[in-house]
Design a protein around this motif. Structure first.
Motif, mmCIF file in Angstrom:
data_model
loop_
_atom_site.group_PDB
_atom_site.id
_atom_site.type_symbol
_atom_site.label_atom_id
_atom_site.label_comp_id
_atom_site.label_asym_id
_atom_site.label_seq_id
_atom_site.Cartn_x
_atom_site.Cartn_y
_atom_site.Cartn_z
ATOM 1 N N GLN A 174 6.425 0.192 -9.803
ATOM 2 C CA GLN A 174 5.359 0.903 -10.518
ATOM 3 C C GLN A 174 4.156 1.082 -9.583
ATOM 4 N N ILE A 175 3.381 2.123 -9.834
ATOM 5 C CA ILE A 175 2.209 2.422 -9.002
ATOM 6 C C ILE A 175 0.939 2.264 -9.835
ATOM 7 N N ILE A 176 -0.046 1.575 -9.274
ATOM 8 C CA ILE A 176 -1.349 1.463 -9.919
ATOM 9 C C ILE A 176 -2.428 1.898 -8.939
ATOM 10 N N GLU A 177 -3.620 2.062 -9.447
ATOM 11 C CA GLU A 177 -4.723 2.515 -8.618
ATOM 12 C C GLU A 177 -5.876 1.531 -8.672
ATOM 13 N N THR A 178 -6.496 1.331 -7.527
ATOM 14 C CA THR A 178 -7.726 0.541 -7.459
ATOM 15 C C THR A 178 -8.676 1.241 -6.508
ATOM 16 N N TYR A 225 -7.007 3.444 -3.510
ATOM 17 C CA TYR A 225 -5.726 2.878 -3.096
ATOM 18 C C TYR A 225 -4.704 3.062 -4.221
ATOM 19 N N LEU A 226 -3.525 3.534 -3.867
ATOM 20 C CA LEU A 226 -2.391 3.476 -4.777
ATOM 21 C C LEU A 226 -1.519 2.328 -4.286
ATOM 22 N N LEU A 227 -1.282 1.358 -5.166
ATOM 23 C CA LEU A 227 -0.551 0.156 -4.792
ATOM 24 C C LEU A 227 0.799 0.117 -5.504
ATOM 25 N N GLN A 228 1.843 -0.195 -4.750
ATOM 26 C CA GLN A 228 3.189 -0.286 -5.307
ATOM 27 C C GLN A 228 3.490 -1.737 -5.656
ATOM 28 N N LEU A 229 3.903 -1.970 -6.908
ATOM 29 C CA LEU A 229 4.183 -3.314 -7.389
ATOM 30 C C LEU A 229 5.641 -3.683 -7.147
ATOM 31 N N LEU A 234 0.843 -1.195 0.000
ATOM 32 C CA LEU A 234 0.000 0.000 0.000
ATOM 33 C C LEU A 234 0.880 1.247 0.000
ATOM 34 N N HIS A 235 0.716 2.072 -1.038
ATOM 35 C CA HIS A 235 1.508 3.301 -1.181
ATOM 36 C C HIS A 235 0.740 4.518 -0.659
ATOM 37 N N TYR A 236 -0.566 4.511 -0.865
ATOM 38 C CA TYR A 236 -1.380 5.679 -0.490
ATOM 39 C C TYR A 236 -2.832 5.229 -0.419
ATOM 40 N N ARG A 237 -3.579 5.807 0.500
ATOM 41 C CA ARG A 237 -4.990 5.450 0.690
ATOM 42 C C ARG A 237 -5.762 6.700 1.082
#
Length: 363
Positions: free
Chosen positions: A105-109, A97-101, A84-87
């Motif tokens: 890389q960062i993705i959003e869900t 949620y911004l998720l760090q892979l 979890l990068h940001y919530r």
């Protein structure tokens, strides 16, 4: 015997990513075969499956039912969970949620709860909006996602992980998943199909509660139909004619509206499932009465449903959302023309988590 973890399906456009390995996304049969390769008894596969999908374990070293020595031996093998990068939480309960892979890389869900009567009761449904790519190559003019460019496709475990992450955070089973986050799903068809299978069979979400959205890629809807899935196909239309669609969606220049609709009709014939058409309403651009009549003409006799989405603002462009009277007039015309229609007011607007606002950034 050496450890040989299940290889998560990888991006066909990036074969160099084939070294990415993860157990998440594998079926109980695949996990059983893997544990047997490690010299373990077959029942360990079912245990592993339960700990990954039901308990949401993030490290093999935490699976307490496994022998301690074996846990230590396989601890380095990734399950495939993100960080979890940001919530951020919107006033309506939607959480972005911004998720760090694994490659940073960062993705959003987005987790979207539906509450009970009057919006005050318990959460009755939980929908997750998942990403399928890092960024998006489609560059739709009104959408924030395409403004940041495209990096790569997501692997199967990176898609399924998003659902498990939201499920854990809400402490509630996910009931619906929509593939409407970052990216164009049908440019990552192989991994999307595998993720759909895993979400259905491993996570336990009904096929008819899964929706795949696409702007429309030539021949991809036709190919998707051949899998005879019970999922919902949503096509982002946004314009009732080719000229206007090209202004809003650059990729439409290579894929005429007439051809797209023809492929959608073929999809209905092959699958027996109706197509859902997404139509973002932009004030003074595509929301006029003549647009509604033109749209009705395109879809007349079509087994379909139109989702009207009042525009959600982004910083880069100055489109406006139509007022409620203009929206209702559009609805009324479609209904008069015997077109099934509903209005979807997006959730999470204040947290930049609404439809068209997603970007892999917390700015």
């Amino acid at each position: 015997m050496s450890a040989t973890p299940v290889v998560s399906p990888v991006d066909s456009h990036n074969p160099e990513k084939s070294e990415l390995i993860a157990l998440l996304g594998a079926s109980v049969a695949e996990l059983t075969a893997w544990v047997q390769q490690q010299g373990q008894l077959s029942y360990r596969g079912k245990q592993l499956h339960e700990w990954i999908y039901q308990k949401g374990v993030r490290s093999l070293s935490d699976i307490s039912v496994f022998p301690k020595n074996w846990r230590e031996e396989i601890a380095h093998i990734p399950i495939g969970r993100s960080t979890l990068h940001y919530r951020t939480v919107a006033p309506d309960g939607t959480i972005k949620y911004l998720l760090q892979l694994a490659d940073n890389q960062i993705i959003e869900t987005v987790g979207i709860p539906t509450f009970g009567e009057g919006g005050k009761g318990p959460k009755s449904r939980l929908t997750v909006c998942v990403s399928t790519q890092v960024g998006c190559p489609m560059a739709c003019d009104f959408c924030a996602t395409g403004k940041g460019g495209y990096k790569r496709n997501l692997a199967v475990h990176e898609i399924v992980d998003q659902v498990l992450t939201v499920q854990e955070d809400f402490q509630q089973r996910v009931s619906n998943v929509v593939f409407m986050g970052l990216g164009e799903p049908l440019l990552n068809t192989e991994n999307v199909l595998a993720a759909l299978k895993s979400l259905n069979q491993d996570v336990g979400i009904g096929a008819r509660s899964l929706t795949v959205s696409t702007v429309g890629i030539r021949d991809r809807i036709r190919q998707f139909a051949q899998h005879h899935l019970q999922v919902t196909l949503a096509v982002s239309l946004h314009a009732p004619n080719q000229a206007l669609r090209e202004k809003l969606i650059p990729s439409a220049r290579a894929y005429p509206l007439e051809d797209l609709l023809s492929e959608c009709r073929e999809y209905v014939e092959v699958t027996g499932r109706r197509v859902s058409f997404e139509y973002v309403l932009l004030a003074g651009v595509n929301d006029l009465p003549e647009h509604a009549l033109e749209l009705a003409k395109c879809l007349r006799g079509f087994q379909s449903h139109v989702n009207l989405i009042p525009y959600n603002p982004i910083q880069e462009v100055d489109y406006k959302r139509p007022n409620r009277d203009r929206i209702q007039a559009f609805v009324n015309i479609l209904k008069q023309q015997q077109i099934a229609v509903s209005v979807r007011y997006s959730r999470g607007l204040e947290a930049d988590a609404a439809c068209g606002q997603l970007r892999a950034s917390n700015n």
